[in-house]
Design a protein around this motif. Structure first.
Motif, PDB file in Angstrom:
ATOM      1  N   THR A 115       7.721  -7.339  -3.660  1.00  0.00           N
ATOM      2  CA  THR A 115       7.917  -6.089  -4.406  1.00  0.00           C
ATOM      3  C   THR A 115       6.892  -5.913  -5.522  1.00  0.00           C
ATOM      4  O   THR A 115       7.156  -5.181  -6.485  1.00  0.00           O
ATOM      5  N   ASN A 116       5.738  -6.552  -5.399  1.00  0.00           N
ATOM      6  CA  ASN A 116       4.790  -6.462  -6.490  1.00  0.00           C
ATOM      7  C   ASN A 116       3.376  -6.158  -5.984  1.00  0.00           C
ATOM      8  O   ASN A 116       3.198  -5.401  -5.036  1.00  0.00           O
ATOM      9  N   MET A 117       2.354  -6.775  -6.581  1.00  0.00           N
ATOM     10  CA  MET A 117       0.969  -6.338  -6.388  1.00  0.00           C
ATOM     11  C   MET A 117       0.465  -6.457  -4.960  1.00  0.00           C
ATOM     12  O   MET A 117      -0.365  -5.654  -4.530  1.00  0.00           O
ATOM     13  N   LEU A 118       0.919  -7.449  -4.207  1.00  0.00           N
ATOM     14  CA  LEU A 118       0.431  -7.614  -2.841  1.00  0.00           C
ATOM     15  C   LEU A 118       0.753  -6.388  -1.998  1.00  0.00           C
ATOM     16  O   LEU A 118      -0.125  -5.801  -1.357  1.00  0.00           O
ATOM     17  N   THR A 119       2.011  -5.984  -1.998  1.00  0.00           N
ATOM     18  CA  THR A 119       2.409  -4.807  -1.229  1.00  0.00           C
ATOM     19  C   THR A 119       1.743  -3.550  -1.768  1.00  0.00           C
ATOM     20  O   THR A 119       1.221  -2.728  -0.991  1.00  0.00           O
ATOM     21  N   ALA A 120       1.733  -3.403  -3.089  1.00  0.00           N
ATOM     22  CA  ALA A 120       1.172  -2.190  -3.696  1.00  0.00           C
ATOM     23  C   ALA A 120      -0.308  -2.027  -3.362  1.00  0.00           C
ATOM     24  O   ALA A 120      -0.750  -0.947  -2.938  1.00  0.00           O
ATOM     25  N   SER A 121      -1.087  -3.082  -3.533  1.00  0.00           N
ATOM     26  CA  SER A 121      -2.523  -2.969  -3.283  1.00  0.00           C
ATOM     27  C   SER A 121      -2.825  -2.806  -1.804  1.00  0.00           C
ATOM     28  O   SER A 121      -3.783  -2.113  -1.431  1.00  0.00           O
ATOM     29  N   THR A 122      -2.017  -3.416  -0.935  1.00  0.00           N
ATOM     30  CA  THR A 122      -2.225  -3.274   0.505  1.00  0.00           C
ATOM     31  C   THR A 122      -2.023  -1.827   0.948  1.00  0.00           C
ATOM     32  O   THR A 122      -2.833  -1.257   1.699  1.00  0.00           O
ATOM     33  N   VAL A 123      -0.932  -1.216   0.492  1.00  0.00           N
ATOM     34  CA  VAL A 123      -0.645   0.168   0.887  1.00  0.00           C
ATOM     35  C   VAL A 123      -1.689   1.126   0.314  1.00  0.00           C
ATOM     36  O   VAL A 123      -2.171   2.029   1.015  1.00  0.00           O
ATOM     37  N   VAL A 124      -2.074   0.943  -0.946  1.00  0.00           N
ATOM     38  CA  VAL A 124      -3.108   1.802  -1.541  1.00  0.00           C
ATOM     39  C   VAL A 124      -4.421   1.667  -0.774  1.00  0.00           C
ATOM     40  O   VAL A 124      -5.113   2.665  -0.499  1.00  0.00           O
ATOM     41  N   PRO A 180      15.498   3.251  -3.231  1.00  0.00           N
ATOM     42  CA  PRO A 180      15.519   4.623  -2.692  1.00  0.00           C
ATOM     43  C   PRO A 180      14.132   5.253  -2.565  1.00  0.00           C
ATOM     44  O   PRO A 180      13.790   5.816  -1.526  1.00  0.00           O
ATOM     45  N   VAL A 181      13.322   5.150  -3.626  1.00  0.00           N
ATOM     46  CA  VAL A 181      12.005   5.793  -3.592  1.00  0.00           C
ATOM     47  C   VAL A 181      11.075   5.096  -2.603  1.00  0.00           C
ATOM     48  O   VAL A 181      10.230   5.733  -1.967  1.00  0.00           O
ATOM     49  N   SER A 182      11.246   3.784  -2.426  1.00  0.00           N
ATOM     50  CA  SER A 182      10.412   3.056  -1.467  1.00  0.00           C
ATOM     51  C   SER A 182      10.752   3.446  -0.033  1.00  0.00           C
ATOM     52  O   SER A 182       9.855   3.681   0.788  1.00  0.00           O
ATOM     53  N   LEU A 183      12.031   3.513   0.297  1.00  0.00           N
ATOM     54  CA  LEU A 183      12.426   3.901   1.647  1.00  0.00           C
ATOM     55  C   LEU A 183      12.038   5.347   1.943  1.00  0.00           C
ATOM     56  O   LEU A 183      11.704   5.697   3.078  1.00  0.00           O
ATOM     57  N   TRP A 184      12.044   6.186   0.906  1.00  0.00           N
ATOM     58  CA  TRP A 184      11.722   7.602   1.100  1.00  0.00           C
ATOM     59  C   TRP A 184      10.229   7.835   1.257  1.00  0.00           C
ATOM     60  O   TRP A 184       9.794   8.576   2.139  1.00  0.00           O
ATOM     61  N   ARG A 185       9.409   7.188   0.417  1.00  0.00           N
ATOM     62  CA  ARG A 185       8.015   7.572   0.380  1.00  0.00           C
ATOM     63  C   ARG A 185       6.999   6.433   0.513  1.00  0.00           C
ATOM     64  O   ARG A 185       5.803   6.675   0.442  1.00  0.00           O
ATOM     65  N   LEU A 186       7.404   5.216   0.732  1.00  0.00           N
ATOM     66  CA  LEU A 186       6.433   4.136   0.848  1.00  0.00           C
ATOM     67  C   LEU A 186       5.976   4.036   2.309  1.00  0.00           C
ATOM     68  O   LEU A 186       6.299   3.086   3.025  1.00  0.00           O
ATOM     69  N   ILE A 187       5.235   5.047   2.748  1.00  0.00           N
ATOM     70  CA  ILE A 187       4.733   5.090   4.125  1.00  0.00           C
ATOM     71  C   ILE A 187       3.597   4.068   4.232  1.00  0.00           C
ATOM     72  O   ILE A 187       2.626   4.144   3.478  1.00  0.00           O
ATOM     73  N   PRO A 188       3.689   3.108   5.149  1.00  0.00           N
ATOM     74  CA  PRO A 188       2.791   1.948   5.114  1.00  0.00           C
ATOM     75  C   PRO A 188       1.324   2.226   5.412  1.00  0.00           C
ATOM     76  O   PRO A 188       0.448   1.521   4.919  1.00  0.00           O
ATOM     77  N   ARG A 189       1.021   3.272   6.208  1.00  0.00           N
ATOM     78  CA  ARG A 189      -0.378   3.547   6.561  1.00  0.00           C
ATOM     79  C   ARG A 189      -0.522   4.988   7.029  1.00  0.00           C
ATOM     80  O   ARG A 189       0.470   5.629   7.417  1.00  0.00           O
ATOM     81  N   TYR A 341      -6.157 -11.056   0.551  1.00  0.00           N
ATOM     82  CA  TYR A 341      -5.755 -10.852  -0.844  1.00  0.00           C
ATOM     83  C   TYR A 341      -4.723 -11.889  -1.283  1.00  0.00           C
ATOM     84  O   TYR A 341      -4.775 -12.397  -2.408  1.00  0.00           O
ATOM     85  N   SER A 342      -3.783 -12.228  -0.401  1.00  0.00           N
ATOM     86  CA  SER A 342      -2.729 -13.182  -0.777  1.00  0.00           C
ATOM     87  C   SER A 342      -3.304 -14.566  -1.051  1.00  0.00           C
ATOM     88  O   SER A 342      -2.873 -15.256  -1.984  1.00  0.00           O
ATOM     89  N   VAL A 343      -4.283 -14.992  -0.257  1.00  0.00           N
ATOM     90  CA  VAL A 343      -4.904 -16.300  -0.495  1.00  0.00           C
ATOM     91  C   VAL A 343      -5.716 -16.276  -1.785  1.00  0.00           C
ATOM     92  O   VAL A 343      -5.663 -17.218  -2.587  1.00  0.00           O
ATOM     93  N   SER A 344      -6.461 -15.196  -2.004  1.00  0.00           N
ATOM     94  CA  SER A 344      -7.228 -15.072  -3.238  1.00  0.00           C
ATOM     95  C   SER A 344      -6.315 -15.091  -4.458  1.00  0.00           C
ATOM     96  O   SER A 344      -6.610 -15.734  -5.476  1.00  0.00           O
ATOM     97  N   THR A 345      -5.184 -14.414  -4.365  1.00  0.00           N
ATOM     98  CA  THR A 345      -4.227 -14.378  -5.470  1.00  0.00           C
ATOM     99  C   THR A 345      -3.608 -15.748  -5.715  1.00  0.00           C
ATOM    100  O   THR A 345      -3.396 -16.149  -6.869  1.00  0.00           O
ATOM    101  N   LEU A 346      -3.308 -16.470  -4.638  1.00  0.00           N
ATOM    102  CA  LEU A 346      -2.740 -17.808  -4.789  1.00  0.00           C
ATOM    103  C   LEU A 346      -3.714 -18.724  -5.531  1.00  0.00           C
ATOM    104  O   LEU A 346      -3.321 -19.477  -6.440  1.00  0.00           O
ATOM    105  N   LEU A 347      -4.996 -18.667  -5.163  1.00  0.00           N
ATOM    106  CA  LEU A 347      -6.000 -19.485  -5.846  1.00  0.00           C
ATOM    107  C   LEU A 347      -6.143 -19.062  -7.308  1.00  0.00           C
ATOM    108  O   LEU A 347      -6.258 -19.907  -8.202  1.00  0.00           O
ATOM    109  N   ALA A 348      -6.103 -17.752  -7.562  1.00  0.00           N
ATOM    110  CA  ALA A 348      -6.208 -17.264  -8.943  1.00  0.00           C
ATOM    111  C   ALA A 348      -5.008 -17.705  -9.775  1.00  0.00           C
ATOM    112  O   ALA A 348      -5.147 -17.944 -10.985  1.00  0.00           O
TER     113      ALA A 348
END
Length: 402
Positions: A115-124, A180-189, A341-348
């Motif tokens: 529910t944080n930066m990984l999902t947000a940056s991937t969708v953006v 609610p807002v995620s199910l309504w508008r978090l369209i993955p791609r 991104y997830s591997v880079s974040t883990l190292l960071a």
């Protein structure tokens, strides 16, 4: 009234997700720690290990979350993460033993990773190309707003109603704020050419696979950049309040607020600017500038000097965090973005964990913060050197922002 496009509605949904997950997860750690020592009788040392477990589990769980959101709709992984976070918060309110505390925080960290930066940056990254930096700057501002607006609410609720009842209320807010807002508008791609219109001039180049990226000099350089850069940044942030308190105790709280406000300004300003300039060049200049602000901050003793240096440092905080997804997406594309991104974040995150400890060690060794913040500046410049050494082999030309 003009209709808000689908992609910007998605940005709004991600902003809300970041705001509530950071306010009730990331920034809420110190609130939960205090409540556990006060109401459950844990020692400060024993309670302090719980946030460490939370962040460690979150970092490693991100590897699994990345694999999941490459294969299924991100809304379902967010929904699962929200459910796990809510359940873990309820459990935290009922813990009685140290083992139960650590288990509940581990579960919390597992859910938080979805529910944080990984999902947000991937969708953006999937929805934006030309205005990717601007979109990320808006979404990541949710982090700051969560700390400013949501975390104080959680602190008040737990202080007013106690850990058990307060954690239940916080769990409910976590669900209502994100689900609610995620199910309504978090369209993955994007779903077709109309969704790509205005961002992708042609079909987007899918990029390279994760294995090829991990073997590249560029990935190692970027990983090193954020290992050292975030080590410097988080270490300096962790000690800023005490640094200011040594010289001007009355303005220590104000200095922290100035830092936070400047980070929001820096992030939004950079998001606008980065549509027109190279990401890598901007990151190099940013790390050099961050190093100089840390030297000045560690050397300042007056009210004006401490506040100005805190503001300048805050501008770099707001800009630097979002450079990681931008550099990775620019170089490697969207094909395996989440895994890379997830591997880079883990190292960071290793650098993040080491930063506060190393600055504290340098402070005790030198008998003050001046040399400790010089050490932080050196870390920042090492991050700059790592990005310079990475070269430009994987840097691709981005569509210009008109």
């Amino acid at each position: 009234m003009p209709r808000i496009s689908t992609r910007w509605q998605i940005v709004g949904a991600l902003f809300a997700m970041m705001m509530f997950s950071s306010g009730l997860g990331f920034y809420n750690q110190s609130v939960l720690l205090e409540a556990l020592t006060r109401e459950r009788g844990l020692t400060v040392f024993a309670a302090s290990l719980a946030p460490t477990i939370f962040f460690a589990v979150s970092g490693f769980a991100g590897l699994g979350v990345a694999s999941v959101i490459e294969r299924i709709d991100a809304r379902w992984s967010v929904a699962a993460g929200v459910a796990i976070c809510a359940a873990s918060l309820v459990l935290i309110g009922r813990v009685e033993t140290v083992l139960q505390v650590y288990s509940a925080f581990a579960l919390f960290g597992f859910g938080f990773s979805a529910t944080n930066m990984l999902t947000a940056s991937t969708v953006v990254t999937r929805w934006f190309a030309r205005r990717r930096a601007l979109a990320l700057s808006v979404v990541f501002t949710g982090l700051s707003v969560g700390g400013i607006a949501v975390a104080p609410f959680a602190a008040w609720v737990i202080g007013e109603y106690g850990l058990r009842r307060g954690s239940e209320i916080v769990a409910g807010v976590y669900v209502l704020g994100i689900l609610p807002v995620s199910l309504w508008r978090l369209i993955p791609r994007p779903r077709g050419d109309m969704d790509r219109l205005g961002e992708f001039e042609d079909a987007e180049e899918p990029g390279v696979g994760a294995r090829e990226a991990f073997r590249s000099r560029y990935f190692l350089g970027v990983a090193g950049t954020f290992f050292f850069g975030l080590m410097a940044q988080v270490g300096a942030i962790a000690h800023q309040f005490r640094l200011v308190s040594v010289h001007e105790p009355a303005v220590a709280g104000l200095a922290v607020s100035v830092l936070a406000a400047s980070s929001v300004v820096g992030r939004l300003a950079s998001g606008t600017l980065l549509g027109r300039i190279p990401y890598r060049g901007f990151a190099l200049v940013l790390l050099v500038f961050q190093g100089f602000t840390l030297v000045v901050l560690g050397s300042s003793t007056s009210v004006a000097g401490l506040l100005i240096a805190s503001s300048a440092f805050g501008l770099t905080i707001g800009s630097f965090l979002m450079m990681q997804p931008l550099l990775i997406a620019e170089a490697f594309g969207t094909r395996s973005y989440a895994r890379i991104y997830s591997v880079s974040t883990l190292l960071a995150s290793i650098g993040v964990a080491l930063g506060p400890f190393l600055l504290g060690w340098a402070h005790d060794l030198a008998g003050g913060y001046r040399n400790a913040y010089v050490l932080a500046a050196v870390m920042s410049w090492l991050g700059c050197a790592a990005l310079w050494a990475a070269g430009r082999d994987f840097v691709r030309v981005r569509p210009a922002l008109r």
